[in-house]
Motif scaffolding. Sequence first.
Motif, PDB file in Angstrom:
ATOM      1  N   ALA A  37      60.107  -0.832  -8.710  1.00 32.69           N
ATOM      2  CA  ALA A  37      61.258  -0.120  -9.259  1.00 32.69           C
ATOM      3  C   ALA A  37      61.998  -0.981 -10.286  1.00 32.69           C
ATOM      4  O   ALA A  37      62.430  -0.475 -11.327  1.00 32.69           O
ATOM      5  CB  ALA A  37      62.204   0.296  -8.138  1.00 32.69           C
ATOM      6  N   SER A  38      62.136  -2.284 -10.018  1.00 30.09           N
ATOM      7  CA  SER A  38      62.797  -3.172 -10.972  1.00 30.09           C
ATOM      8  C   SER A  38      62.021  -3.261 -12.277  1.00 30.09           C
ATOM      9  O   SER A  38      62.608  -3.314 -13.355  1.00 30.09           O
ATOM     10  CB  SER A  38      62.944  -4.576 -10.384  1.00 30.09           C
ATOM     11  OG  SER A  38      63.847  -4.565  -9.311  1.00 30.09           O
ATOM     12  N   ILE A  39      60.711  -3.270 -12.187  1.00 31.88           N
ATOM     13  CA  ILE A  39      59.889  -3.325 -13.394  1.00 31.88           C
ATOM     14  C   ILE A  39      60.068  -2.042 -14.200  1.00 31.88           C
ATOM     15  O   ILE A  39      60.239  -2.082 -15.424  1.00 31.88           O
ATOM     16  CB  ILE A  39      58.413  -3.555 -13.035  1.00 31.88           C
ATOM     17  CG1 ILE A  39      58.245  -4.901 -12.341  1.00 31.88           C
ATOM     18  CG2 ILE A  39      57.536  -3.485 -14.281  1.00 31.88           C
ATOM     19  CD1 ILE A  39      56.874  -5.130 -11.739  1.00 31.88           C
ATOM     20  N   TYR A  40      60.063  -0.891 -13.511  1.00 32.46           N
ATOM     21  CA  TYR A  40      60.266   0.373 -14.216  1.00 32.46           C
ATOM     22  C   TYR A  40      61.669   0.433 -14.841  1.00 32.46           C
ATOM     23  O   TYR A  40      61.840   0.955 -15.943  1.00 32.46           O
ATOM     24  CB  TYR A  40      60.051   1.569 -13.281  1.00 32.46           C
ATOM     25  CG  TYR A  40      58.593   1.932 -13.121  1.00 32.46           C
ATOM     26  CD1 TYR A  40      57.837   2.355 -14.207  1.00 32.46           C
ATOM     27  CD2 TYR A  40      57.969   1.854 -11.891  1.00 32.46           C
ATOM     28  CE1 TYR A  40      56.498   2.697 -14.067  1.00 32.46           C
ATOM     29  CE2 TYR A  40      56.634   2.188 -11.730  1.00 32.46           C
ATOM     30  CZ  TYR A  40      55.899   2.613 -12.826  1.00 32.46           C
ATOM     31  OH  TYR A  40      54.580   2.941 -12.690  1.00 32.46           O
ATOM     32  N   ARG A  41      62.699  -0.099 -14.143  1.00 30.44           N
ATOM     33  CA  ARG A  41      64.051  -0.136 -14.719  1.00 30.44           C
ATOM     34  C   ARG A  41      64.074  -0.991 -15.982  1.00 30.44           C
ATOM     35  O   ARG A  41      64.684  -0.619 -16.989  1.00 30.44           O
ATOM     36  CB  ARG A  41      65.052  -0.690 -13.704  1.00 30.44           C
ATOM     37  CG  ARG A  41      65.621   0.371 -12.778  1.00 30.44           C
ATOM     38  CD  ARG A  41      66.842  -0.167 -12.023  1.00 30.44           C
ATOM     39  NE  ARG A  41      66.529  -1.331 -11.199  1.00 30.44           N
ATOM     40  CZ  ARG A  41      66.093  -1.284  -9.956  1.00 30.44           C
ATOM     41  NH1 ARG A  41      65.902  -0.132  -9.364  1.00 30.44           N
ATOM     42  NH2 ARG A  41      65.850  -2.398  -9.290  1.00 30.44           N
ATOM     43  N   ALA A  42      63.411  -2.140 -15.938  1.00 30.76           N
ATOM     44  CA  ALA A  42      63.364  -3.015 -17.100  1.00 30.76           C
ATOM     45  C   ALA A  42      62.642  -2.333 -18.265  1.00 30.76           C
ATOM     46  O   ALA A  42      63.078  -2.440 -19.422  1.00 30.76           O
ATOM     47  CB  ALA A  42      62.678  -4.327 -16.744  1.00 30.76           C
ATOM     48  N   LEU A  43      61.567  -1.614 -17.967  1.00 32.32           N
ATOM     49  CA  LEU A  43      60.854  -0.881 -19.019  1.00 32.32           C
ATOM     50  C   LEU A  43      61.721   0.228 -19.607  1.00 32.32           C
ATOM     51  O   LEU A  43      61.712   0.455 -20.818  1.00 32.32           O
ATOM     52  CB  LEU A  43      59.547  -0.298 -18.474  1.00 32.32           C
ATOM     53  CG  LEU A  43      58.444  -1.311 -18.167  1.00 32.32           C
ATOM     54  CD1 LEU A  43      57.299  -0.641 -17.426  1.00 32.32           C
ATOM     55  CD2 LEU A  43      57.956  -1.964 -19.448  1.00 32.32           C
ATOM     56  N   ALA A  44      62.496   0.904 -18.760  1.00 32.65           N
ATOM     57  CA  ALA A  44      63.388   1.964 -19.248  1.00 32.65           C
ATOM     58  C   ALA A  44      64.493   1.389 -20.126  1.00 32.65           C
ATOM     59  O   ALA A  44      64.828   1.952 -21.165  1.00 32.65           O
ATOM     60  CB  ALA A  44      63.986   2.729 -18.064  1.00 32.65           C
ATOM     61  N   GLU A  45      65.063   0.248 -19.720  1.00 30.16           N
ATOM     62  CA  GLU A  45      66.091  -0.399 -20.541  1.00 30.16           C
ATOM     63  C   GLU A  45      65.522  -0.858 -21.873  1.00 30.16           C
ATOM     64  O   GLU A  45      66.173  -0.734 -22.907  1.00 30.16           O
ATOM     65  CB  GLU A  45      66.709  -1.588 -19.800  1.00 30.16           C
ATOM     66  CG  GLU A  45      67.633  -1.183 -18.690  1.00 30.16           C
ATOM     67  CD  GLU A  45      68.272  -2.384 -18.015  1.00 30.16           C
ATOM     68  OE1 GLU A  45      68.244  -3.487 -18.603  1.00 30.16           O
ATOM     69  OE2 GLU A  45      68.789  -2.210 -16.914  1.00 30.16           O
ATOM     70  N   HIS A  46      64.298  -1.371 -21.841  1.00 27.25           N
ATOM     71  CA  HIS A  46      63.651  -1.797 -23.083  1.00 27.25           C
ATOM     72  C   HIS A  46      63.456  -0.602 -24.016  1.00 27.25           C
ATOM     73  O   HIS A  46      63.709  -0.698 -25.220  1.00 27.25           O
ATOM     74  CB  HIS A  46      62.308  -2.462 -22.780  1.00 27.25           C
ATOM     75  CG  HIS A  46      61.520  -2.797 -23.996  1.00 27.25           C
ATOM     76  ND1 HIS A  46      61.866  -3.822 -24.842  1.00 27.25           N
ATOM     77  CD2 HIS A  46      60.411  -2.225 -24.534  1.00 27.25           C
ATOM     78  CE1 HIS A  46      61.011  -3.878 -25.836  1.00 27.25           C
ATOM     79  NE2 HIS A  46      60.109  -2.910 -25.663  1.00 27.25           N
ATOM     80  N   ALA A  47      63.004   0.524 -23.455  1.00 31.23           N
ATOM     81  CA  ALA A  47      62.814   1.729 -24.269  1.00 31.23           C
ATOM     82  C   ALA A  47      64.137   2.195 -24.871  1.00 31.23           C
ATOM     83  O   ALA A  47      64.185   2.620 -26.030  1.00 31.23           O
ATOM     84  CB  ALA A  47      62.189   2.836 -23.417  1.00 31.23           C
ATOM     85  N   LYS A  48      65.221   2.093 -24.094  1.00 32.33           N
ATOM     86  CA  LYS A  48      66.533   2.494 -24.601  1.00 32.33           C
ATOM     87  C   LYS A  48      66.980   1.575 -25.734  1.00 32.33           C
ATOM     88  O   LYS A  48      67.512   2.032 -26.742  1.00 32.33           O
ATOM     89  CB  LYS A  48      67.554   2.480 -23.467  1.00 32.33           C
ATOM     90  CG  LYS A  48      68.895   3.043 -23.866  1.00 32.33           C
ATOM     91  CD  LYS A  48      69.857   3.299 -22.718  1.00 32.33           C
ATOM     92  CE  LYS A  48      69.865   2.275 -21.647  1.00 32.33           C
ATOM     93  NZ  LYS A  48      70.954   2.457 -20.684  1.00 32.33           N
ATOM     94  N   ARG A  49      66.757   0.256 -25.573  1.00 28.10           N
ATOM     95  CA  ARG A  49      67.113  -0.695 -26.635  1.00 28.10           C
ATOM     96  C   ARG A  49      66.313  -0.426 -27.900  1.00 28.10           C
ATOM     97  O   ARG A  49      66.829  -0.533 -29.004  1.00 28.10           O
ATOM     98  CB  ARG A  49      66.855  -2.131 -26.182  1.00 28.10           C
ATOM     99  CG  ARG A  49      67.902  -2.689 -25.270  1.00 28.10           C
ATOM    100  CD  ARG A  49      67.757  -4.189 -25.120  1.00 28.10           C
ATOM    101  NE  ARG A  49      66.412  -4.636 -24.794  1.00 28.10           N
ATOM    102  CZ  ARG A  49      65.927  -4.777 -23.576  1.00 28.10           C
ATOM    103  NH1 ARG A  49      66.692  -4.504 -22.539  1.00 28.10           N
ATOM    104  NH2 ARG A  49      64.702  -5.192 -23.376  1.00 28.10           N
TER     105      ARG A  49
END
Length: 111
Positions: A37-49
Amino acid sequence: MLHAVLRRRAGGESVEQIQPDLIIPTGKRKGQNPSVASIYRALAEHAKREAYPEAVGQAHADFAALQASEVPGPRAAEQAGAHAVTTYSPSPHSVPTARSLGVGWVWCDVG
């Protein structure tokens, strides 16, 4: 490290395959693997950035102004960026966090 996850995902590996090879380098969970879940959150934040780079730039500018004890005032929607819906006015008592600035997590790739 987010770069390692992005590189391996581009190579066709799933997050579940990548997760055991990642090690958290600092903090309370040092030496452990991040959760999927933390990895998916980091990927989502990266996509948002990646989708809103002007918002990240403005957050960094606001943080620099706060560090210099200059509290920025409200911005018009045109100044905040094309995707802004409302104006932004930070509380003089609030301090930006790493997450609000879009910094994200740091991991080491051991694989």
